[in-house]
Motif scaffolding. Sequence first.
Motif, PDB file in Angstrom:
ATOM      1  N   LYS A   5      21.784 119.691  57.049  1.00  0.00           N
ATOM      2  CA  LYS A   5      21.919 119.821  55.597  1.00  0.00           C
ATOM      3  C   LYS A   5      23.335 120.236  55.223  1.00  0.00           C
ATOM      4  CE  LYS A   5      17.558 120.876  53.254  1.00  0.00           C
ATOM      5  NZ  LYS A   5      16.851 121.928  52.480  1.00  0.00           N
ATOM      6  N   CYS A 194      22.157 121.442  37.383  1.00  0.00           N
ATOM      7  CA  CYS A 194      21.512 120.798  38.529  1.00  0.00           C
ATOM      8  C   CYS A 194      21.333 119.294  38.332  1.00  0.00           C
ATOM      9  CB  CYS A 194      20.177 121.470  38.819  1.00  0.00           C
ATOM     10  SG  CYS A 194      20.330 123.227  39.253  1.00  0.00           S
ATOM     11  N   GLU A 200      22.009 118.326  44.737  1.00  0.00           N
ATOM     12  CA  GLU A 200      20.796 118.974  44.200  1.00  0.00           C
ATOM     13  C   GLU A 200      19.608 118.848  45.154  1.00  0.00           C
ATOM     14  OE1 GLU A 200      17.001 119.266  42.040  1.00  0.00           O
ATOM     15  OE2 GLU A 200      17.871 117.434  42.883  1.00  0.00           O
ATOM     16  N   ASP A 201      19.464 117.699  45.807  1.00  0.00           N
ATOM     17  CA  ASP A 201      18.326 117.481  46.699  1.00  0.00           C
ATOM     18  C   ASP A 201      18.441 118.252  48.009  1.00  0.00           C
ATOM     19  OD1 ASP A 201      20.524 115.638  47.108  1.00  0.00           O
ATOM     20  OD2 ASP A 201      19.287 114.647  48.615  1.00  0.00           O
ATOM     21  N   LYS A 208      15.995 125.899  40.131  1.00  0.00           N
ATOM     22  CA  LYS A 208      16.825 124.795  39.662  1.00  0.00           C
ATOM     23  C   LYS A 208      16.494 124.444  38.222  1.00  0.00           C
ATOM     24  CE  LYS A 208      17.413 122.806  44.254  1.00  0.00           C
ATOM     25  NZ  LYS A 208      17.062 121.690  45.150  1.00  0.00           N
ATOM     26  N   SER A 210      17.017 121.389  36.945  1.00  0.00           N
ATOM     27  CA  SER A 210      16.755 119.955  36.775  1.00  0.00           C
ATOM     28  C   SER A 210      15.322 119.708  36.332  1.00  0.00           C
ATOM     29  CB  SER A 210      17.040 119.205  38.075  1.00  0.00           C
ATOM     30  OG  SER A 210      16.356 119.806  39.148  1.00  0.00           O
TER      31      SER A 210
END
Length: 211
Positions: A5, A194, A200-201, A208, A210
Motif C-alpha cells: 500500500k 477525499c 483515497e482507496d 473519510k 467521500s
Amino acid sequence: MNKQKRHEIFSRLRAENPNPKTELEYNSPFELLIAVLLSAQATDVSVNKATRKLFPVANTPEAILALGVDGLKEYIKTIGLFNAKAENTIKTCRMLIEKHNSIVPDNREDLEALPGVGRKTANVVLNTAFRQIAMAVDTHIFRFGNRTKVAPGKNVLEVEAKLLKFVPKEFLLDAHHWMILHGRYICVARKPKCDACIIEDLCEFKEKTST
C-alpha cells in the motif's frame, strides 16, 4: 498499513507530480535557509511576499547582517513572530560569517547550532538544498502520516522515524514534498477533500468525507 500500500501511495503521488518542489522561493542554500527560518508558524505565501522584497536587497549573510535587526524587521514585519525571527536571523548570519565562511553547512550538527534553526528547518535545508535524505515533519506531514496510517505517531519525531523506516527507498528523497503538498491542498485539517484524493482507496482514515 502494509508495504505494498505504501509503495502504491507514493507511486501515485510521484506520477501526479514527478518533480515536486518547495513553494518557498529561493535561489541559493542561504536564501532557502532564511526562508525556512522565517516560515515557522507562518505560511509560505507570507514568507515569499517578504523575501521578494528582502532578497533583491540582501541575500548574503553579510548583506542581511548590515541591515541590522531593525532594518531587517522592516522587510519581515508582515510575518508572524517577526521580532524573534529578526533577532535569530541576524545571529545566524553572524555565525555563518564567523564560523562557516558565509557558507551554509550541509550537515545537521552545524545547521542545528544556528540560532532559530531546529530539527525541522535543518531537515528542509538538508533535503531541499543539498538533496540528502531527511524528513521534515511539519503539521501537514504529521497529519498525513497519522490519517493515512502510512506512519502513525504521537509526536513529530515518532512520525519522522517511521517515515524514514517505512517509505520505500526510491521515494525517500522527494516524499517530504509530496506529503506537504498533499496535506496542504487535499488532506486539509478540518475537512479533507477525499473525493479529490488520488490515494483515497488506499488511505486508512476511518472518517473519510467521500460520498
